[in-house]
Design a protein around this motif. Structure first.
Motif, PDB file in Angstrom:
ATOM      1  N   GLY A  59      45.341 -55.037 -31.871  1.00 53.82           N
ATOM      2  CA  GLY A  59      45.936 -56.375 -31.879  1.00 53.82           C
ATOM      3  C   GLY A  59      45.526 -57.250 -30.719  1.00 53.82           C
ATOM      4  O   GLY A  59      46.017 -58.371 -30.578  1.00 53.82           O
ATOM      5  N   LYS A  60      44.630 -56.764 -29.879  1.00 50.27           N
ATOM      6  CA  LYS A  60      44.110 -57.538 -28.753  1.00 50.27           C
ATOM      7  C   LYS A  60      42.613 -57.274 -28.638  1.00 50.27           C
ATOM      8  O   LYS A  60      42.115 -56.230 -29.069  1.00 50.27           O
ATOM      9  N   VAL A  61      41.914 -58.221 -28.026  1.00 53.59           N
ATOM     10  CA  VAL A  61      40.490 -58.025 -27.772  1.00 53.59           C
ATOM     11  C   VAL A  61      40.350 -57.201 -26.497  1.00 53.59           C
ATOM     12  O   VAL A  61      40.854 -57.603 -25.444  1.00 53.59           O
ATOM     13  N   PRO A  62      39.687 -56.048 -26.545  1.00 56.38           N
ATOM     14  CA  PRO A  62      39.496 -55.241 -25.337  1.00 56.38           C
ATOM     15  C   PRO A  62      38.658 -55.974 -24.304  1.00 56.38           C
ATOM     16  O   PRO A  62      37.994 -56.977 -24.612  1.00 56.38           O
ATOM     17  N   VAL A  63      38.666 -55.450 -23.087  1.00 56.84           N
ATOM     18  CA  VAL A  63      37.870 -56.063 -22.015  1.00 56.84           C
ATOM     19  C   VAL A  63      36.687 -55.184 -21.625  1.00 56.84           C
ATOM     20  O   VAL A  63      35.789 -55.632 -20.912  1.00 56.84           O
ATOM     21  N   LEU A  64      36.669 -53.946 -22.079  1.00 56.28           N
ATOM     22  CA  LEU A  64      35.547 -53.054 -21.809  1.00 56.28           C
ATOM     23  C   LEU A  64      35.170 -52.323 -23.094  1.00 56.28           C
ATOM     24  O   LEU A  64      36.040 -51.904 -23.855  1.00 56.28           O
ATOM     25  N   SER A  65      33.857 -52.173 -23.308  1.00 56.39           N
ATOM     26  CA  SER A  65      33.355 -51.445 -24.462  1.00 56.39           C
ATOM     27  C   SER A  65      32.226 -50.530 -24.010  1.00 56.39           C
ATOM     28  O   SER A  65      31.387 -50.913 -23.193  1.00 56.39           O
ATOM     29  N   PHE A  66      32.208 -49.309 -24.569  1.00 57.10           N
ATOM     30  CA  PHE A  66      31.150 -48.357 -24.260  1.00 57.10           C
ATOM     31  C   PHE A  66      30.649 -47.750 -25.567  1.00 57.10           C
ATOM     32  O   PHE A  66      31.428 -47.209 -26.350  1.00 57.10           O
ATOM     33  N   GLY A  67      29.346 -47.872 -25.814  1.00 57.95           N
ATOM     34  CA  GLY A  67      28.759 -47.339 -27.032  1.00 57.95           C
ATOM     35  C   GLY A  67      27.342 -46.877 -26.775  1.00 57.95           C
ATOM     36  O   GLY A  67      26.892 -46.780 -25.623  1.00 57.95           O
ATOM     37  N   ASN A  68      26.595 -46.603 -27.865  1.00 57.76           N
ATOM     38  CA  ASN A  68      25.224 -46.123 -27.677  1.00 57.76           C
ATOM     39  C   ASN A  68      24.277 -46.487 -28.811  1.00 57.76           C
ATOM     40  O   ASN A  68      23.088 -46.204 -28.719  1.00 57.76           O
ATOM     41  N   SER A  69      24.799 -47.092 -29.890  1.00 55.88           N
ATOM     42  CA  SER A  69      23.934 -47.302 -31.049  1.00 55.88           C
ATOM     43  C   SER A  69      24.235 -48.622 -31.744  1.00 55.88           C
ATOM     44  O   SER A  69      25.162 -49.349 -31.363  1.00 55.88           O
ATOM     45  N   SER A  70      23.463 -48.894 -32.781  1.00 55.30           N
ATOM     46  CA  SER A  70      23.671 -50.130 -33.546  1.00 55.30           C
ATOM     47  C   SER A  70      25.047 -50.145 -34.198  1.00 55.30           C
ATOM     48  O   SER A  70      25.590 -51.207 -34.467  1.00 55.30           O
ATOM     49  N   GLY A  71      25.617 -48.964 -34.429  1.00 55.41           N
ATOM     50  CA  GLY A  71      26.958 -48.902 -34.996  1.00 55.41           C
ATOM     51  C   GLY A  71      28.026 -49.409 -34.050  1.00 55.41           C
ATOM     52  O   GLY A  71      29.158 -49.696 -34.469  1.00 55.41           O
ATOM     53  N   ASP A  72      27.663 -49.544 -32.755  1.00 52.81           N
ATOM     54  CA  ASP A  72      28.610 -50.004 -31.739  1.00 52.81           C
ATOM     55  C   ASP A  72      28.345 -51.439 -31.283  1.00 52.81           C
ATOM     56  O   ASP A  72      29.095 -51.982 -30.472  1.00 52.81           O
ATOM     57  N   THR A  73      27.278 -52.034 -31.781  1.00 51.84           N
ATOM     58  CA  THR A  73      26.891 -53.372 -31.317  1.00 51.84           C
ATOM     59  C   THR A  73      27.951 -54.417 -31.626  1.00 51.84           C
ATOM     60  O   THR A  73      28.248 -55.282 -30.795  1.00 51.84           O
ATOM     61  N   SER A  74      28.537 -54.353 -32.806  1.00 54.68           N
ATOM     62  CA  SER A  74      29.566 -55.336 -33.173  1.00 54.68           C
ATOM     63  C   SER A  74      30.773 -55.231 -32.243  1.00 54.68           C
ATOM     64  O   SER A  74      31.324 -56.243 -31.799  1.00 54.68           O
ATOM     65  N   MET A  75      31.197 -53.994 -31.953  1.00 57.76           N
ATOM     66  CA  MET A  75      32.323 -53.774 -31.052  1.00 57.76           C
ATOM     67  C   MET A  75      32.006 -54.319 -29.657  1.00 57.76           C
ATOM     68  O   MET A  75      32.842 -54.970 -29.025  1.00 57.76           O
ATOM     69  N   ALA A  76      30.796 -54.072 -29.199  1.00 59.11           N
ATOM     70  CA  ALA A  76      30.388 -54.555 -27.884  1.00 59.11           C
ATOM     71  C   ALA A  76      30.386 -56.082 -27.830  1.00 59.11           C
ATOM     72  O   ALA A  76      30.856 -56.690 -26.866  1.00 59.11           O
ATOM     73  N   GLN A  77      29.856 -56.710 -28.877  1.00 61.51           N
ATOM     74  CA  GLN A  77      29.816 -58.168 -28.901  1.00 61.51           C
ATOM     75  C   GLN A  77      31.219 -58.756 -28.978  1.00 61.51           C
ATOM     76  O   GLN A  77      31.510 -59.801 -28.376  1.00 61.51           O
ATOM     77  N   TYR A  78      32.099 -58.114 -29.708  1.00 65.70           N
ATOM     78  CA  TYR A  78      33.506 -58.537 -29.807  1.00 65.70           C
ATOM     79  C   TYR A  78      34.141 -58.585 -28.417  1.00 65.70           C
ATOM     80  O   TYR A  78      34.856 -59.536 -28.077  1.00 65.70           O
ATOM     81  N   VAL A  79      33.856 -57.572 -27.608  1.00 65.15           N
ATOM     82  CA  VAL A  79      34.391 -57.527 -26.246  1.00 65.15           C
ATOM     83  C   VAL A  79      33.741 -58.594 -25.364  1.00 65.15           C
ATOM     84  O   VAL A  79      34.414 -59.270 -24.585  1.00 65.15           O
ATOM     85  N   GLU A  80      32.435 -58.752 -25.507  1.00 61.52           N
ATOM     86  CA  GLU A  80      31.730 -59.785 -24.728  1.00 61.52           C
ATOM     87  C   GLU A  80      32.235 -61.181 -25.075  1.00 61.52           C
ATOM     88  O   GLU A  80      32.225 -62.081 -24.235  1.00 61.52           O
ATOM     89  N   ASN A  81      32.710 -61.368 -26.303  1.00 61.67           N
ATOM     90  CA  ASN A  81      33.185 -62.677 -26.744  1.00 61.67           C
ATOM     91  C   ASN A  81      34.623 -62.975 -26.317  1.00 61.67           C
ATOM     92  O   ASN A  81      35.164 -64.024 -26.671  1.00 61.67           O
ATOM     93  N   ASN A  82      35.250 -62.048 -25.597  1.00 58.55           N
ATOM     94  CA  ASN A  82      36.640 -62.234 -25.163  1.00 58.55           C
ATOM     95  C   ASN A  82      36.774 -63.577 -24.436  1.00 58.55           C
ATOM     96  O   ASN A  82      36.094 -63.822 -23.434  1.00 58.55           O
ATOM     97  N   THR A  83      37.633 -64.446 -24.946  1.00 58.00           N
ATOM     98  CA  THR A  83      37.781 -65.783 -24.368  1.00 58.00           C
ATOM     99  C   THR A  83      38.902 -65.864 -23.326  1.00 58.00           C
ATOM    100  O   THR A  83      39.001 -66.856 -22.604  1.00 58.00           O
ATOM    101  N   LYS A  84      39.723 -64.828 -23.241  1.00 51.63           N
ATOM    102  CA  LYS A  84      40.851 -64.839 -22.306  1.00 51.63           C
ATOM    103  C   LYS A  84      40.485 -64.215 -20.970  1.00 51.63           C
ATOM    104  O   LYS A  84      40.920 -64.676 -19.909  1.00 51.63           O
TER     105      LYS A  84
END
Length: 373
Positions: free
Chosen positions: A287-312
């Protein structure tokens, strides 16, 4: 008389002096000694309680970046301060916290074992056919078409009828099996030690850490228990229907759970949490946008971008590069592709070769694969 009075006054003043003076009376000496011990122990405790990252190289660029970020967002005087309630970090599992090359994903190998080699289970023919193709693909590198979707389908059916606790126990047993391609390593011990340290470091700094994996949620809960400080309700993963033992084909909107019922796996896929599905699962379950993301593959790119897009708050995304060919079965082509993704999207790379002091432990060595089902 005045000289005697002056000498007595000097003695009284001297006897009343504390540590700052040159004379201490016995009772005060004892108090000062205790105070010193308390001060010493307090200092030691504070130093011990200071969160640290272990198993990372001293000159690690990634570790320095993470620690700088954490120091900044946990400082109440900083413009980048993030309240504890919003310090949320999300981690992929396979290839990010545990190995995925022994010789393939944990859940793939366990499914193959279940379908082809588990004497207590009789798999249907179409499941055996896919499991055999998947096993051959892992051996040769030519994976069957649509293997992710087909695995998600058949894995649910392979464990259908089990209770969640039974699947966890089954997973724990499989964790004891050898991690192929390594010496002195089981599948259950194949955690990246620096990443385990990182989860603990963030937890100690009041971050709420979640696992967001494409692997089965119940399986992941069993894998991480006892190793990561992440409770089961913070595991988001591939999900299947769960039903009551007496429910049969009755819709859950109509069936009433009875005193004789148990919850069992229904076997129908609800969601495979990779790519955009990771984002939707985070939005729905956290229910909130995380502030840190850790991944390793294309399957994690969307999650990483979601965190990078955090506007708060200032969000950070880190990606592991599988660039170590000495301590892990790395892949330089994949590592280079992920590095380019990091450069294009503003993610920060973590080099397993350059940033990790150890991976699985110094007693673990890589070997040629001797595939054991």
């Amino acid at each position: 008389m005045n000289k005697l009075r002056n000498r007595m006054l000097v003695c009284v003043l001297a006897a009343s002096m504390t540590l700052s003076g040159s004379i201490i009376i016995p009772e005060q000496a004892a108090s000062v000694s205790v105070a010193k011990e308390i001060s010493k122990s307090s200092k030691t405790k504070d130093q011990t309680d200071t969160p640290v990252l272990t198993d990372w190289r001293k000159n690690s660029t990634a570790a320095a970046s993470i620690q700088k970020y954490v120091k900044k967002v946990t400082n109440k005087k900083s413009k980048s301060f993030i309240p504890i309630r919003d310090r949320i970090a999300v981690f992929d599992l396979d290839g990010t916290i545990i190995g995925e090359l022994y010789p393939s994903y944990f859940e793939y190998m366990m499914f193959i074992h279940r379908a082809l080699y588990d004497e207590t289970y009789q798999a249907p023919e179409d499941m055996k056919e896919f499991a055999s193709a998947l096993e051959e693909g892992i051996k040769t590198g030519n994976m069957p078409d649509d293997n992710e979707r087909l695995h998600a389908k058949y894995a649910g059916l392979a464990y259908k009828g089990m209770t969640p606790d039974q699947l966890k126990a089954y997973t724990k047993e499989f964790m004891k099996s050898k991690a192929d391609g390594f010496t002195n390593l089981t599948r259950g011990d194949a955690f990246y030690k620096p990443m385990v340290s990182l989860v603990q470091y963030l937890t100690d700094n009041d971050f709420t850490c979640y696992i967001v994996s494409g692997s089965d949620r119940t399986v992941v809960r069993s894998i991480i228990k006892g190793t990561l400080p992440i409770p089961e309700n913070r595991v988001i993963g591939m999900s299947y229907t769960m039903v009551a033992t007496g429910q049969n084909d009755t819709d859950g909107l109509e069936y009433v759970y009875s005193k004789d019922d148990n919850v069992i796996l229904g076997g129908d896929l609800i969601i495979k949490t990779i790519k955009m599905n990771k984002v939707s699962a985070i939005a729905e379950e956290i229910g909130k946008v995380p502030v840190l993301s850790f991944g390793n593959s294309s399957g994690d790119t969307s999650m990483a971008q979601y965190v990078e897009n955090n506007t708060k708050y200032e969000g950070r995304a880190y990606m592991l590069l599988c660039d170590d060919l000495t301590r892990e079965h790395g892949n330089l082509t994949k590592a280079q592709a992920m590095l380019e993704t990091c450069q294009e999207r503003g993610f920060e790379p973590i080099s397993m070769k350059k940033d990790f002091k150890t991976i699985y432990g110094d007693n673990v060595k890589i070997t040629n694969y001797e595939y054991l089902p």
